[in-house]
Design a protein around this motif. Structure first.
Motif, PDB file in Angstrom:
ATOM      1  N   PRO A 105      52.144  40.085  55.593  1.00 24.22           N
ATOM      2  CA  PRO A 105      52.843  40.019  56.878  1.00 24.22           C
ATOM      3  C   PRO A 105      53.015  38.597  57.398  1.00 24.22           C
ATOM      4  CG  PRO A 105      51.191  41.745  56.921  1.00 24.22           C
ATOM      5  CD  PRO A 105      51.013  40.997  55.632  1.00 24.22           C
ATOM      6  N   SER A 106      52.057  37.713  57.129  1.00 26.96           N
ATOM      7  CA  SER A 106      52.203  36.339  57.610  1.00 26.96           C
ATOM      8  C   SER A 106      53.332  35.623  56.874  1.00 26.96           C
ATOM      9  CB  SER A 106      50.893  35.577  57.447  1.00 26.96           C
ATOM     10  OG  SER A 106      50.542  35.492  56.091  1.00 26.96           O
ATOM     11  N   THR A 107      53.538  35.938  55.607  1.00 18.23           N
ATOM     12  CA  THR A 107      54.640  35.347  54.857  1.00 18.23           C
ATOM     13  C   THR A 107      55.978  35.844  55.397  1.00 18.23           C
ATOM     14  OG1 THR A 107      53.237  35.299  52.903  1.00 18.23           O
ATOM     15  CG2 THR A 107      55.585  34.995  52.553  1.00 18.23           C
ATOM     16  N   ASP A 108      56.045  37.127  55.748  1.00 17.69           N
ATOM     17  CA  ASP A 108      57.264  37.676  56.335  1.00 17.69           C
ATOM     18  C   ASP A 108      57.572  37.009  57.671  1.00 17.69           C
ATOM     19  OD1 ASP A 108      57.775  39.382  54.250  1.00 17.69           O
ATOM     20  OD2 ASP A 108      56.805  41.114  55.200  1.00 17.69           O
ATOM     21  N   ARG A 109      56.550  36.804  58.485  1.00 22.01           N
ATOM     22  CA  ARG A 109      56.761  36.158  59.782  1.00 22.01           C
ATOM     23  C   ARG A 109      57.233  34.724  59.605  1.00 22.01           C
ATOM     24  NH1 ARG A 109      51.395  36.989  62.640  1.00 22.01           N
ATOM     25  NH2 ARG A 109      50.813  38.209  60.846  1.00 22.01           N
ATOM     26  N   LEU A 110      56.659  34.021  58.662  1.00 27.67           N
ATOM     27  CA  LEU A 110      57.064  32.643  58.413  1.00 27.67           C
ATOM     28  C   LEU A 110      58.495  32.588  57.904  1.00 27.67           C
ATOM     29  CD1 LEU A 110      56.231  29.673  58.342  1.00 27.67           C
ATOM     30  CD2 LEU A 110      55.437  30.047  56.006  1.00 27.67           C
ATOM     31  N   ARG A 111      58.844  33.491  57.027  1.00 27.86           N
ATOM     32  CA  ARG A 111      60.213  33.543  56.497  1.00 27.86           C
ATOM     33  C   ARG A 111      61.208  33.855  57.623  1.00 27.86           C
ATOM     34  NH1 ARG A 111      59.853  36.910  51.921  1.00 27.86           N
ATOM     35  NH2 ARG A 111      59.220  35.035  50.819  1.00 27.86           N
ATOM     36  N   SER A 112      60.860  34.777  58.515  1.00 27.33           N
ATOM     37  CA  SER A 112      61.737  35.091  59.645  1.00 27.33           C
ATOM     38  C   SER A 112      61.859  33.900  60.587  1.00 27.33           C
ATOM     39  CB  SER A 112      61.198  36.296  60.412  1.00 27.33           C
ATOM     40  OG  SER A 112      61.235  37.444  59.616  1.00 27.33           O
ATOM     41  N   PHE A 113      60.739  33.236  60.839  1.00 23.91           N
ATOM     42  CA  PHE A 113      60.762  32.079  61.727  1.00 23.91           C
ATOM     43  C   PHE A 113      61.658  30.981  61.179  1.00 23.91           C
ATOM     44  CE2 PHE A 113      59.049  27.902  62.875  1.00 23.91           C
ATOM     45  CZ  PHE A 113      59.221  27.953  64.246  1.00 23.91           C
ATOM     46  N   THR A 114      61.545  30.695  59.909  1.00 21.94           N
ATOM     47  CA  THR A 114      62.369  29.634  59.328  1.00 21.94           C
ATOM     48  C   THR A 114      63.842  30.025  59.306  1.00 21.94           C
ATOM     49  OG1 THR A 114      61.914  30.445  57.097  1.00 21.94           O
ATOM     50  CG2 THR A 114      60.523  28.663  57.925  1.00 21.94           C
TER      51      THR A 114
END
Length: 82
Positions: A15-24
Motif C-alpha cells: 500500500p505504501s508503494t501505491d500511495r507513493l505512485r499516486s502521489f508522484t
C-alpha cells in the motif's frame, strides 16, 4: 521431500508503494499544469511587449489557451488507465 523455507513472494505492490505512485502521478500533473499555464502567460506578455499593444490581448488569449490545454492534459492523464 524438500521444502522451501522461504515464504511465497507477494507480487502485489504494498500500500505504501501505491500511495507513493499516486502521489508522484498527481504532483506531476500539477507541475505540468503550472508549467503549461506559466509558459503561455509568459509568451503572451512577451508578445504584448513585442507588438506594443495597449491592452494585454495576447496575454489573455494565451492564458486561456494554456488553461484549456492544461485541463485537457489533466483529463487525458486521469482517464488513461495505467
Amino acid at each position: 521431500m524438500a521444502t522451501n523455507p522461504l515464504p511465497p513472494r507477494d507480487t502485489d505492490p504494498t500500500p505504501s508503494t501505491d500511495r507513493l505512485r499516486s502521489f508522484t502521478k498527481y504532483s506531476g500533473i500539477a507541475f505540468q499544469m503550472l508549467a503549461t499555464i506559466g509558459l503561455s502567460a509568459w509568451a503572451g506578455t512577451w508578445l504584448d511587449r513585442h507588438f506594443q499593444t495597449k491592452n494585454p490581448w495576447w496575454t489573455i488569449g494565451l492564458m486561456l489557451f494554456g488553461v484549456l490545454a492544461a485541463l485537457y492534459q489533466v483529463i487525458r492523464g486521469l482517464t488513461k488507465g495505467d
